[in-house]
Write an enzyme that holds these catalytic residues in place. Structure first.
Site, PDB file in Angstrom:
ATOM      1  N   SER A   1       0.819  -1.219   0.000  1.00  0.00           N
ATOM      2  CA  SER A   1       0.000   0.000   0.000  1.00  0.00           C
ATOM      3  C   SER A   1       0.851   1.267   0.000  1.00  0.00           C
ATOM      4  CB  SER A   1      -0.945   0.025   1.203  1.00  0.00           C
ATOM      5  OG  SER A   1      -0.223  -0.032   2.416  1.00  0.00           O
ATOM      6  N   SER A   2       2.115   1.162   0.440  1.00  0.00           N
ATOM      7  CA  SER A   2       2.989   2.341   0.456  1.00  0.00           C
ATOM      8  C   SER A   2       4.443   1.898   0.437  1.00  0.00           C
ATOM      9  CB  SER A   2       2.725   3.198   1.704  1.00  0.00           C
ATOM     10  OG  SER A   2       3.091   2.486   2.876  1.00  0.00           O
ATOM     11  N   GLY A   3       5.304   2.855   0.159  1.00  0.00           N
ATOM     12  CA  GLY A   3       6.743   2.596   0.190  1.00  0.00           C
ATOM     13  C   GLY A   3       7.434   3.700   0.954  1.00  0.00           C
ATOM     14  N   ARG A   4       8.616   3.399   1.484  1.00  0.00           N
ATOM     15  CA  ARG A   4       9.366   4.419   2.209  1.00  0.00           C
ATOM     16  C   ARG A   4      10.855   4.203   2.014  1.00  0.00           C
ATOM     17  NH1 ARG A   4       5.700   2.014   4.239  1.00  0.00           N
ATOM     18  NH2 ARG A   4       6.195  -0.138   4.695  1.00  0.00           N
TER      19      ARG A   4
ATOM     20  N   ASP B   1      10.207  -8.897   2.420  1.00  0.00           N
ATOM     21  CA  ASP B   1      10.132  -7.954   3.536  1.00  0.00           C
ATOM     22  C   ASP B   1       9.990  -8.651   4.892  1.00  0.00           C
ATOM     23  OD1 ASP B   1       7.510  -8.787   3.092  1.00  0.00           O
ATOM     24  OD2 ASP B   1       6.747  -6.789   2.603  1.00  0.00           O
ATOM     25  N   THR B   2       9.328  -9.799   4.928  1.00  0.00           N
ATOM     26  CA  THR B   2       9.193 -10.528   6.194  1.00  0.00           C
ATOM     27  C   THR B   2      10.553 -10.943   6.734  1.00  0.00           C
ATOM     28  OG1 THR B   2       7.033 -11.378   5.546  1.00  0.00           O
ATOM     29  CG2 THR B   2       8.177 -12.563   7.303  1.00  0.00           C
TER      30      THR B   2
ATOM     31  N   GLY C   1       4.130  -2.068  11.435  1.00  0.00           N
ATOM     32  CA  GLY C   1       3.140  -1.053  11.769  1.00  0.00           C
ATOM     33  C   GLY C   1       2.189  -1.465  12.872  1.00  0.00           C
TER      34      GLY C   1
END
Length: 458
Positions: free
Chosen positions: A12-15, A224-225, A393
């Site tokens: 849903s998003s990236g950073r 990512d996990t 999160g």
């Protein structure tokens, strides 16, 4: 001082998180954040890869002077390249319907249990195996042009440095990698006539693979996990990690995979870990449920922050019903509040009515699901898990963390919130020779993060 940049791409998003490391201390700063919104293209739900690359390069510019870059992302999805290295089509979203019927076709050749014992993964339509076979069968012209398949983090790294690799943690999300040999499963490639050369060379986590404008590009734990797992500060022998984002991944680190019939029946998946071992994982739907509810409410003129939604859930009091977050009812987008209410009606429960009641129902249902999956994981590893470290999160939510402690009957340690980015950063620092072992990494993360502890209330 070493300066490293982590790109953590979620569904849903990236950073972009910049880390500065000196004398054992790691300081972090978010330098760029952007939405990752899928688009429709050619009849498929796709990732806007051109936008992703533009945002990645913007993040690099904003970061200023850096020594290295590492990219992690969600698992299973990929892009296809032609012989000249050109992207042939946008990467298709794992929630696209193109894989319908593919599981049944594969199981004409291998049962789900056989696939599990060969590759260690549970069967999900989102796995790369079914996506690749859908591409091969339903888009034969595109398949004929495909010379290489690269998963999202490897695809971004390729377009930065020009070197194609297949990092092992992301490869282990495909349902095509043997967990013990750490090589591709030849039986699967032969049976489904997939050329193994379509995949770039398998590469270990923490390998320097090239450069972008003089900056080293490092293959971190692409899944990512697994990057989040590298940010654990508790002892992994008696603590499970619970990485809560769009998906919730409950897992524990082990030397060997669990490939027994019991492991299959319990629903355990085996992924390559960031440090060479295995992560035995239970896959659970996560905050996708809340994200979809929030999106529906916004479209209907009711906008709330996540903090406001949690406040409404507190005011709602006790939960009216529970649902299974992994039920097929919730796999696709569209009026998620009504789907939750319909599930409760169908199962003879009182349905939530207000927004606060729906949010509370989601949190209680997630905490209940964590408790049931924890018991399965403990049975699979034949050992009691003492503590749960909530990463990502979900660590921000005091309500969800306390409910998880209550339901599971275990102490919950919440943090780091940016666990995936921090794991990405320490893997880069290890590749650069700045961090030499796991304890140094844990110390660096403890120094930069604050943790909250939740005890079960009975």
């Amino acid at each position: 001082m070493k300066k490293v940049l982590a790109f953590d791409l979620g569904s849903s998003s990236g950073r972009a998180i910049k880390g500065e490391y000196e004398n054992g201390y790691l300081q972090c700063e978010e330098v760029h954040r952007f939405d990752n919104i899928p688009i429709w293209r050619g009849g498929h739900l796709c990732w806007d890869f051109e936008m992703l690359m533009k945002e990645v390069k913007t993040g690099i510019e904003k970061a200023g002077e850096i020594d290295s870059i590492g990219v992690d992302a969600w698992g299973a999805d990929f892009g296809v390249l032609d012989e000249k290295g050109k992207l042939l089509a946008l990467p298709v979203h794992y929630r696209d319907r193109r894989t319908e019927g593919m599981i049944e076709k594969v199981q004409e050749e291998f049962s789900a249990k056989e696939l599990f014992q060969m590759c260690g993964n549970q069967t999900y339509a989102t796995n790369s195996l079914y996506q690749i076979l859908a591409l091969k069968e339903k888009e034969p012209e595109l398949w004929k042009q495909t010379a290489m398949i690269l998963h999202i983090p490897d695809l971004i790294s390729y377009f930065l440095c020009g070197h194609a690799v297949c990092e092992r943690t992301i490869a282990s999300t495909t349902q095509m990698l043997e967990p013990e040999s750490r090589r591709w499963c030849h039986k699967i490639f032969e049976r489904f006539q997939m050329p193994e050369e379509m995949f770039a060379p398998l590469t270990d986590t923490g390998t320097v693979i090239g450069e972008y404008q003089g900056i080293k590009v490092i293959a971190v734990a692409g899944h990512d996990t697994q990057s989040a797992g590298a940010a654990m500060t508790e002892n992994p022998k008696d603590t499970t990690f619970l990485n809560i984002g769009t998906w919730s991944l409950l897992g524990i680190e082990r030397e060997k995979p669990i490939l027994s019939e019991e492991g299959y029946e319990l629903g355990i998946s085996n992924d390559q870990g960031p440090c060479g071992g295995m992560h035995c994982i239970m896959n659970i739907t996560g905050t996708w449920l809340l994200q979809e509810c929030r999106r529906f409410w916004e479209e209907n003129g009711e906008e709330y922050s996540y903090n406001e939604l949690e406040g409404l859930a507190e005011e709602a009091g006790s939960t009216k019903g529970l649902f299974d977050p992994n039920a097929e009812d919730f796999s696709l987008a569209g009026n998620m509040p009504e789907k939750i209410k319909a599930y409760c009606r169908r199962t003879g429960q009182e349905e939530p009515e207000t927004i606060g009641e729906v949010v509370r129902c989601i949190y209680e249902s997630l905490a209940w699901k964590y408790s049931t999956e924890l018991k399965k994981l403990e049975k699979g590893i034949e050992k009691k898990i003492e503590k749960i470290q909530v990463l990502g999160g979900g660590a921000r939510s005091e309500m969800l963390c306390q409910m998880t402690a209550d339901r599971c009957g275990r102490e919950v340690i919440a943090g780091p919130v940016e666990a995936t980015a921090l794991g990405n950063l320490v893997i880069q620092l290890h590749a650069l020779g700045e961090i030499t072992d796991v304890e140094m990494a844990r110390k660096a993360i403890r120094g930069t993060e604050q943790f909250k502890h939740y005890l079960p209330r009975g």
